[in-house]
Design an enzyme around this catalytic site. Structure first.
Site, PDB file in Angstrom:
ATOM      1  N   ASN A 144       0.950  -0.989   0.267  1.00 23.43           N
ATOM      2  CA  ASN A 144       0.208   0.109  -0.349  1.00 23.43           C
ATOM      3  C   ASN A 144       0.812   1.212  -0.381  1.00 23.43           C
ATOM      4  O   ASN A 144       1.336   1.637   1.142  1.00 23.43           O
ATOM      5  CB  ASN A 144      -0.959   0.110   1.229  1.00 23.43           C
ATOM      6  N   LYS A 168       0.026   4.618  -0.213  1.00 20.73           N
ATOM      7  CA  LYS A 168      -0.382   5.098   0.079  1.00 20.73           C
ATOM      8  C   LYS A 168      -0.893   6.772  -1.140  1.00 20.73           C
ATOM      9  O   LYS A 168      -0.346   6.255  -1.921  1.00 20.73           O
ATOM     10  CB  LYS A 168       0.433   5.501   1.215  1.00 20.73           C
ATOM     11  N   HIS A 212      -9.549   1.352   4.595  1.00 21.90           N
ATOM     12  CA  HIS A 212      -8.281   1.060   5.223  1.00 21.90           C
ATOM     13  C   HIS A 212      -8.580   2.049   6.176  1.00 21.90           C
ATOM     14  O   HIS A 212      -9.164   3.568   6.412  1.00 21.90           O
ATOM     15  CB  HIS A 212      -7.493   1.593   4.768  1.00 21.90           C
ATOM     16  N   GLU A 262      -7.073   4.447   7.121  1.00 27.61           N
ATOM     17  CA  GLU A 262      -6.852   6.283   7.024  1.00 27.61           C
ATOM     18  C   GLU A 262      -7.887   6.930   6.592  1.00 27.61           C
ATOM     19  O   GLU A 262      -8.437   7.425   6.394  1.00 27.61           O
ATOM     20  CB  GLU A 262      -5.576   6.127   6.191  1.00 27.61           C
ATOM     21  N   GLU A 315      -6.027  -5.364  10.223  1.00 26.19           N
ATOM     22  CA  GLU A 315      -4.612  -4.005  10.678  1.00 26.19           C
ATOM     23  C   GLU A 315      -5.275  -2.866  11.690  1.00 26.19           C
ATOM     24  O   GLU A 315      -6.220  -1.909  11.958  1.00 26.19           O
ATOM     25  CB  GLU A 315      -4.783  -2.909   9.432  1.00 26.19           C
ATOM     26  N   GLY A 374       1.922   2.579  10.707  1.00 23.53           N
ATOM     27  CA  GLY A 374       3.110   3.346  10.255  1.00 23.53           C
ATOM     28  C   GLY A 374       3.787   3.795  11.801  1.00 23.53           C
ATOM     29  O   GLY A 374       4.673   4.923  11.888  1.00 23.53           O
ATOM     30  N   SER A 379       2.645  -2.056  10.973  1.00 24.76           N
ATOM     31  CA  SER A 379       4.502  -2.059  10.843  1.00 24.76           C
ATOM     32  C   SER A 379       5.152  -3.215  10.434  1.00 24.76           C
ATOM     33  O   SER A 379       6.136  -3.765  10.746  1.00 24.76           O
ATOM     34  CB  SER A 379       4.609  -1.665  11.962  1.00 24.76           C
TER      35      SER A 379
END
Ligand code: PEP
Length: 250
Positions: free
Chosen positions: A10, A12, A95, A97, A167, A173, A213
């Site tokens: 991904n 992003k 996701h 985010e 996730e 991150g 991560s």
């Protein structure tokens, strides 16, 4: 049942078109694609150039998001028809985010999953709890809610082709991955939810990734867990060397 591991990159909001294409060509050189399915998730602008570069190879391409309508007055959105047109086979849906920075609801995630499947694309459905939810002992409850609402109205045949990415939001991150046994426990829980909702055949077929991560250093132990069928990789997928090592760990 043997499930082929699926490793997705991904990116992003990273990589220009030339950067995305040169990564694609380099990873095609670096991997032999035996034993794992590999998916790149470039930004929308690079989808078509990347699918062209990967054409005729086992490398698959995913969009990072989608809108549920086929076309219309939805400024800024991209439809599943357009993603197919650009050569995608997968779409990330829900996701964290999108959920936490852009207000994506469980209901909208459900609309998107259905739209993706309606157009013959495959969904990578992301679920996961925040740190506050985890600290309050709510991991399973949150994951169960997200999964149940995302799968609302989906039949057995549709569910079988699904990829779920567990996730934990606190691991994305942050450099702080879930312990392999903790990720395994949640992935097992997700598989049992699918078993109860559909049946054992579907549950044993669905691939459940871990994301948060993942690095070349921790990938081996994470991917060795029986219910972790791959990884969704953010930061470590931006460099060919580290992404290649993660795929090789699978
Ligand atoms: C992600 O964005 O899905 C992700 C897991 O990011 P990272 O690997 O950087 O934690």
């Amino acid at each position: 049942m043997a499930r082929v591991p699926i490793i997705a990159a991904n990116w992003k909001m990273h990589k220009t078109i030339p950067e995305a294409v040169s990564f694609t060509l380099e990873i095609l050189q670096a991997l032999n694609f035996s034993g794992a399915e590999v998916v790149l998730c470039p930004p929308f602008t690079a989808l078509w150039p990347v699918t062209r570069a990967a054409s005729g190879t086992p490398l698959q391409v995913a969009a990072q998001d989608v809108y549920w309508a086929d076309q219309g007055a939805f400024t800024g959105e991209v439809s599943p028809l357009m993603l197919r047109d650009a050569g995608c086979t997968y779409v990330l849906v829900g996701h964290s985010e999108r959920r936490h920075l852009f207000g994506e609801t469980d209901e909208n995630v459900n609309r998107k999953v259905k739209a993706v499947l309606r157009h013959g694309l495959k969904a990578i459905l992301c679920v996961g709890e925040t740190l506050a939810e985890r600290d309050a002992g709510g991991t399973n409850r949150v994951v169960e809610r997200q999964l149940n609402l995302a799968l609302k109205g989906l039949g057995m045949g549709e569910a079988a082709g699904l990829i779920v990415a567990y996730e934990p939001v606190w691991a994305i991150g942050t450099g702080r991955n879930a312990a392999p046994e903790d990720a395994q426990a949640v992935n097992f829980f997700i598989r049992e939810l699918i078993r109860n909702r559909y049946n054992s055949e579907v549950a044993d077929q669905v691939r459940i990734q871990y994301g948060g991560s993942v690095t070349p250093e921790n990938a081996g132990l994470l991917l060795a867990q029986p219910d972790i069928d791959g990884a969704l990789v953010g930061g470590a997928s931006l460099k060919v060397d580290s992404f290649k090592l993660i795929v090789q760990a699978a």
